[in-house]
Design a protein around this motif. Structure first.
Motif, PDB file in Angstrom:
ATOM      1  N   PHE A 213       1.043  -1.236  -0.218  1.00  0.00           N
ATOM      2  CA  PHE A 213      -0.463  -0.166   0.540  1.00  0.00           C
ATOM      3  C   PHE A 213       1.030   0.908   0.236  1.00  0.00           C
ATOM      4  O   PHE A 213       0.179   2.400  -0.063  1.00  0.00           O
ATOM      5  CB  PHE A 213      -0.917  -0.397   1.592  1.00  0.00           C
ATOM      6  N   PRO A 251      -7.947  -1.186 -10.296  1.00  0.00           N
ATOM      7  CA  PRO A 251      -9.210  -1.819  -9.716  1.00  0.00           C
ATOM      8  C   PRO A 251      -8.424  -3.270  -9.166  1.00  0.00           C
ATOM      9  O   PRO A 251      -6.806  -3.903  -9.678  1.00  0.00           O
ATOM     10  CB  PRO A 251      -9.700  -2.832 -10.896  1.00  0.00           C
ATOM     11  N   GLY A 252      -8.378  -3.524  -8.065  1.00  0.00           N
ATOM     12  CA  GLY A 252      -8.129  -4.684  -7.265  1.00  0.00           C
ATOM     13  C   GLY A 252      -6.326  -4.531  -6.084  1.00  0.00           C
ATOM     14  O   GLY A 252      -6.099  -5.423  -6.099  1.00  0.00           O
ATOM     15  N   LYS A 255      -8.198  -1.849  -2.558  1.00  0.00           N
ATOM     16  CA  LYS A 255      -8.714  -0.128  -2.064  1.00  0.00           C
ATOM     17  C   LYS A 255     -10.345  -0.344  -0.572  1.00  0.00           C
ATOM     18  O   LYS A 255      -9.769  -0.323   0.959  1.00  0.00           O
ATOM     19  CB  LYS A 255      -9.950   0.494  -2.735  1.00  0.00           C
ATOM     20  N   THR A 256     -10.889  -1.475  -1.249  1.00  0.00           N
ATOM     21  CA  THR A 256     -11.843  -2.148   0.125  1.00  0.00           C
ATOM     22  C   THR A 256     -11.048  -2.846   1.098  1.00  0.00           C
ATOM     23  O   THR A 256     -11.592  -2.712   1.938  1.00  0.00           O
ATOM     24  CB  THR A 256     -12.604  -3.019  -0.586  1.00  0.00           C
ATOM     25  N   ILE A 386       2.621 -10.830  -0.620  1.00  0.00           N
ATOM     26  CA  ILE A 386       0.792 -10.680  -1.251  1.00  0.00           C
ATOM     27  C   ILE A 386       0.779 -12.128  -1.349  1.00  0.00           C
ATOM     28  O   ILE A 386      -0.109 -13.093  -0.964  1.00  0.00           O
ATOM     29  CB  ILE A 386       0.192  -9.789  -2.118  1.00  0.00           C
ATOM     30  N   ARG A 389       0.965 -14.452   1.899  1.00  0.00           N
ATOM     31  CA  ARG A 389      -0.760 -13.802   3.173  1.00  0.00           C
ATOM     32  C   ARG A 389      -1.252 -14.229   2.663  1.00  0.00           C
ATOM     33  O   ARG A 389      -2.335 -15.375   3.550  1.00  0.00           O
ATOM     34  CB  ARG A 389      -0.689 -12.440   2.849  1.00  0.00           C
ATOM     35  N   HIS A 390      -1.771 -15.066   0.543  1.00  0.00           N
ATOM     36  CA  HIS A 390      -2.709 -15.844   0.302  1.00  0.00           C
ATOM     37  C   HIS A 390      -2.654 -17.501   0.459  1.00  0.00           C
ATOM     38  O   HIS A 390      -3.450 -17.568   0.371  1.00  0.00           O
ATOM     39  CB  HIS A 390      -3.527 -15.699  -0.472  1.00  0.00           C
ATOM     40  N   ALA A 413      -5.366  -8.775  -6.464  1.00  0.00           N
ATOM     41  CA  ALA A 413      -6.508  -9.421  -6.497  1.00  0.00           C
ATOM     42  C   ALA A 413      -5.575 -10.503  -7.298  1.00  0.00           C
ATOM     43  O   ALA A 413      -6.617 -11.300  -7.544  1.00  0.00           O
ATOM     44  CB  ALA A 413      -7.097  -8.646  -6.914  1.00  0.00           C
ATOM     45  N   GLU A 416      -4.543 -13.059  -5.614  1.00  0.00           N
ATOM     46  CA  GLU A 416      -4.661 -13.918  -5.067  1.00  0.00           C
ATOM     47  C   GLU A 416      -5.457 -14.831  -6.206  1.00  0.00           C
ATOM     48  O   GLU A 416      -5.565 -16.187  -5.841  1.00  0.00           O
ATOM     49  CB  GLU A 416      -6.161 -12.823  -4.626  1.00  0.00           C
TER      50      GLU A 416
HETATM   51  P1  ADP Z   1     -10.270  -2.917  -4.559  1.00  0.00           P
HETATM   52  O1  ADP Z   1     -11.255  -2.300  -3.866  1.00  0.00           O
HETATM   53  O2  ADP Z   1      -8.425  -1.978  -5.189  1.00  0.00           O
HETATM   54  O3  ADP Z   1     -11.010  -2.706  -6.606  1.00  0.00           O
HETATM   55  P2  ADP Z   1      -9.968  -5.198  -3.735  1.00  0.00           P
HETATM   56  O4  ADP Z   1      -9.798  -4.582  -1.971  1.00  0.00           O
HETATM   57  O5  ADP Z   1     -11.770  -5.414  -3.704  1.00  0.00           O
HETATM   58  O6  ADP Z   1      -9.452  -4.319  -4.313  1.00  0.00           O
HETATM   59  O7  ADP Z   1      -9.232  -6.144  -3.373  1.00  0.00           O
HETATM   60  C1  ADP Z   1      -9.663  -7.298  -3.952  1.00  0.00           C
HETATM   61  C2  ADP Z   1      -8.755  -9.127  -2.911  1.00  0.00           C
HETATM   62  O8  ADP Z   1      -7.413  -8.916  -3.634  1.00  0.00           O
HETATM   63  C3  ADP Z   1      -8.699  -8.669  -1.587  1.00  0.00           C
HETATM   64  O9  ADP Z   1      -9.614  -9.101  -1.093  1.00  0.00           O
HETATM   65  C4  ADP Z   1      -7.897  -9.416  -1.560  1.00  0.00           C
HETATM   66  O10 ADP Z   1      -7.817 -10.923  -1.006  1.00  0.00           O
HETATM   67  C5  ADP Z   1      -6.195  -8.830  -2.540  1.00  0.00           C
HETATM   68  N1  ADP Z   1      -5.897  -7.971  -2.588  1.00  0.00           N
HETATM   69  C6  ADP Z   1      -6.240  -6.956  -3.918  1.00  0.00           C
HETATM   70  N2  ADP Z   1      -4.429  -6.050  -2.558  1.00  0.00           N
HETATM   71  C7  ADP Z   1      -3.730  -6.788  -1.745  1.00  0.00           C
HETATM   72  C8  ADP Z   1      -2.919  -6.323  -0.774  1.00  0.00           C
HETATM   73  N3  ADP Z   1      -2.420  -4.835  -1.043  1.00  0.00           N
HETATM   74  N4  ADP Z   1      -2.546  -7.428  -0.267  1.00  0.00           N
HETATM   75  C9  ADP Z   1      -3.783  -8.721   0.182  1.00  0.00           C
HETATM   76  N5  ADP Z   1      -4.146  -8.706  -1.089  1.00  0.00           N
HETATM   77  C10 ADP Z   1      -5.186  -8.614  -1.702  1.00  0.00           C
END
Ligand code: ADP
Ligand code: ZN
Length: 650
Positions: A213, A251-252, A255-256, A386, A389-390, A413, A416
């Motif tokens: 981030f 995207p991905g 952010k969420t 990442i 982590r996954h 994403a 993942e």
């Molecule tokens: P955005 O909101 O930016 O489109 P999301 O938060 O929906 O992205 O991300 C989708 C998924 O991708 C998350 O649920 C997470 O599992 C994975 N992901 C994205 N960025 C990361 C990160 N920096 N570290 C770990 N997992 C991540």
């Protein structure tokens, strides 16, 4: 599907004599080749053209089948070219489609879990299922390898997962040895399903568990957590809490996820709003009601975090499309909600968007979402974290290069998703997820020929040398790659340098920057006599950047023949160049002069350049300090061609 056939038909491909010693296909790849050739029988003739999707059954292993399909394409379709377009349906994108359409040939594999889409059917001439392994193919493969055909061996070849076959049979290994290995190292007992299935979970991840981030967002998050704690403790009033931020990024990138983790860290509830979901509520009234409801809920739960996804769908009040009156009303309502201090007391608003530039600037005013933090795509180290982590998998350093290259440009994403695919493959092979599954599921990499690597080195060493000679402060880490992701064309080398942010932006400053930009091409011209688009992957970008710099310098900063300039607006540069021939000519002259200067710097310091190239071809990456040292050691004493900073040189 009736296929009209013409042209010379080859013999049945698996009877076709491959080269003398049976290479280059291993025994299982040859079996896969038989299956592929069988499925592609209608197109089994020299120069045939088709785009076909092969639907695979149960045990599918892409690396092996890709090899087999490429072999088919190189033997049958285009004897001169090794690489055909061979892809997994799930991985194809516009570029792949464009290449397939251009070549008029592609073999797409639909893995068992993949749902064939209408688009796939539209693109393919045929969707053919790839039959199961047959004893006939196994026998043919054994015969070809010169092994006795026994029931046990055939059975083994029919029942072992492709991935295990692929690992056991290697070019440098005798086929008999491979069979023995398979027998002596039987399949592991499958781990309990749940264990293989679930990712390692961190129960309530907080900001410190997050990677990719960038430090500013994480720091902002910690500051917010502290502020909220202080607010809860009555130490500071709400107006001292920084309560609006705009997070932008592709995207991905998470952010969420960041919002969720931030709420965990701050120990407050999170409310998810989404601009597009509000919009789906219906007509204007409903739309506004949905929006207000999210704000009200946040207020009730305060202190809380209100996450507004896709806030850029609000667009801009200035836009003149047919929705503009409607959108104006919505944005105005949103602004009121953001402004109402009482209504927003205790509510931190986090707006997320992909395109911050599209956003109405009023939303970014002080008191609203006045801080903007961009989240970039994760860098290589973050992508490894990442992954860890996954998947819980830690790669060993020998695998870094391949992983880093193959995942470049991927979001969290995407990683993942990669882990999900790898986990599925592991399950299918009844194995515990490990780094091999991860590596197998990466986009395939192509090793670059050594001549190509050499030309990359020539190009990047040119940038580094010239940046040193024009006096850039911290010179140049250089990096080149030996791989590229199949089907993708992107920069394969790079040089990082520090132009010296505090220097006065004189004409000399820009000229130096342009010369450095053009130095890659200049080096290629000096060494090879011409420059190639393919040589660096980013040549176009070099030229584009140089052109933009020259346009800014001459057309916007008044450092050319005239002080009459246009407003600095990179979006308008192309139009300025096309509408003003005089400007265009002047830009052309600047570029030509700087290219000549870069060339003569390289010519003078050819020994230093050569030394950089040699070292780079050896080690892929040289630090700035080493670059400077190599140049110092090989430098020919000359009158410097670097232009002194006239204004600064007092
Ligand atoms: P955005 O909101 O930016 O489109 P999301 O938060 O929906 O992205 O991300 C989708 C998924 O991708 C998350 O649920 C997470 O599992 C994975 N992901 C994205 N960025 C990361 C990160 N920096 N570290 C770990 N997992 C991540
Ligand atoms: Zn370059």
């Amino acid at each position: 599907m009736p296929i009209k056939q013409s042209g010379k038909r080859l013999r049945v491909p698996w009877r076709k004599k491959l080269d003398e010693n049976g290479l280059p296909l291993t025994l299982p790849t040859y079996m896969a080749y038989c299956a592929v050739a069988g499925a592609l029988r209608p197109w089994n003739r020299l120069g045939a053209k088709t785009i076909v999707t092969l639907v695979t059954t149960d045990d599918f292993y892409f690396p092996l089948f890709a090899e087999a399909a490429r072999y088919f394409s190189s033997q049958i379709w285009h004897p001169q070219r090794y690489h055909g377009n061979v892809l997994q349906c799930s991985d194809k994108n516009f570029r792949h489609e464009a290449e397939a359409l251009r070549d008029e040939r592609a073999i797409l594999f639909a893995s068992p879990s993949y749902q064939i889409q209408e688009d796939d059917r539209l693109l393919s001439d045929a969707v053919v299922s790839l039959g199961p392994r047959s004893a006939r193919h196994a026998e043919a493969a054994l015969r070809r390898a010169g092994l006795p055909i026994t029931n046990e061996s055939v059975e083994l070849l029919l029942t072992e997962p492709w991935s295990r076959l692929s690992r056991a049979f290697q070019d440098r290994r005798d086929a008999l040895q491979a069979i023995q290995r398979l027998r002596s190292l039987p399949k592991a007992i499958p781990p309990a399903a749940s264990e293989a299935e679930s990712p390692p979970s961190t129960p309530d991840p907080t900001l410190s568990d997050m990677h990719g981030f960038g430090s500013s967002l994480i720091e902002w998050g910690y500051d917010l957590a502290k502020d909220i704690a202080d607010y809860k403790a009555g130490i500071i009033p709400w107006r001292d809490v920084e309560n609006g931020v705009l997070i932008s990024g592709p995207p991905g990138v998470g952010k969420t996820m960041f919002a969720r983790v931030l709420a965990n860290t701050c120990k407050v509830p999170i409310i998810y709003g989404s601009a597009s979901r509000w919009q789906e509520a219906g007509a204007l009234d409903e739309h506004l009601k949905a929006m207000r409801a999210s704000f009200d809920e946040s207020r009730e739960k305060a202190p809380s975090i209100l996450f507004i996804d896709e806030i850029d769908v609000f667009g801009n009040r200035g836009e003149t499309d047919r929705h503009s009156a409607y959108m104006r009303a919505v944005i105005t309502a949103l602004l009121q909600l953001l402004d109402g201090f009482e209504r927003r007391k205790g509510v931190v608003v986090l707006g997320a968007c992909n395109y911050p530039d599209l956003l109405d600037s009023a939303i970014k005013r002080p008191g609203r979402l006045d801080r903007h933090i961009a989240v970039p795509l994760p860098d290589a180290a973050a992508r490894r974290s990442i992954l860890k982590r996954h998947s819980g998998v830690t790669l060993c350093s020998a695998d870094y290069e391949v992983f880093d290259m193959a995942t470049e440009g991927m979001s969290g994403a995407d990683i993942e998703r990669l882990v999900r695919d790898a986990r599925r493959a592991a399950r299918r092979q009844s194995e515990r997820l490990n780094s091999l599954h991860i590596l197998d599921n990466l986009r395939p990499l192509v090793k670059l020929p050594s001549a190509y690597v050499h030309s990359l080195a020539v190009h990047e060493a040119g940038h580094a040398l010239v940046s040193h000679e024009v006096g850039y402060a911290n010179v140049a880490d250089i990096k080149i790659s030996r791989w590229r992701v199949e089907g993708e064309y992107r920069a394969l080398g790079c040089v990082e340098y520090d132009v010296g942010a505090d220097r006065p932006r004189t004409r000399t400053f820009f000229e130096n920057a342009i010369a450095v930009c053009l130095a890659g091409i200049a080096a290629e011209i000096e060494v090879f006599g011409s420059f190639s688009q393919g040589a660096a992957g980013d040549d176009a970008a070099d030229l584009n950047r140089a052109t933009e710099l020259a346009t800014a310098m001459v057309g916007a900063f008044g450092m050319g023949h005239t002080l009459a300039v246009e407003k600095f607006s990179p979006n308008a540069f192309a139009r300025m160049r096309s509408s003003n021939p005089e400007l265009r000519r002047e830009i052309h002259n600047v570029l030509e002069t700087e290219l000549e200067r870069a060339k003569s710097i390289i010519r003078l310091q050819r020994a230093a350049h050569q030394a950089l190239v040699t070292r780079l071809v050896d080690v892929d990456q040289i630090s700035g300090a080493e670059v400077a040292e190599i140049i110092r050691n090989h430098r020919r004493p000359t009158v410097s061609l670097a232009k002194p900073e006239r204004r600064a040189a007092r």
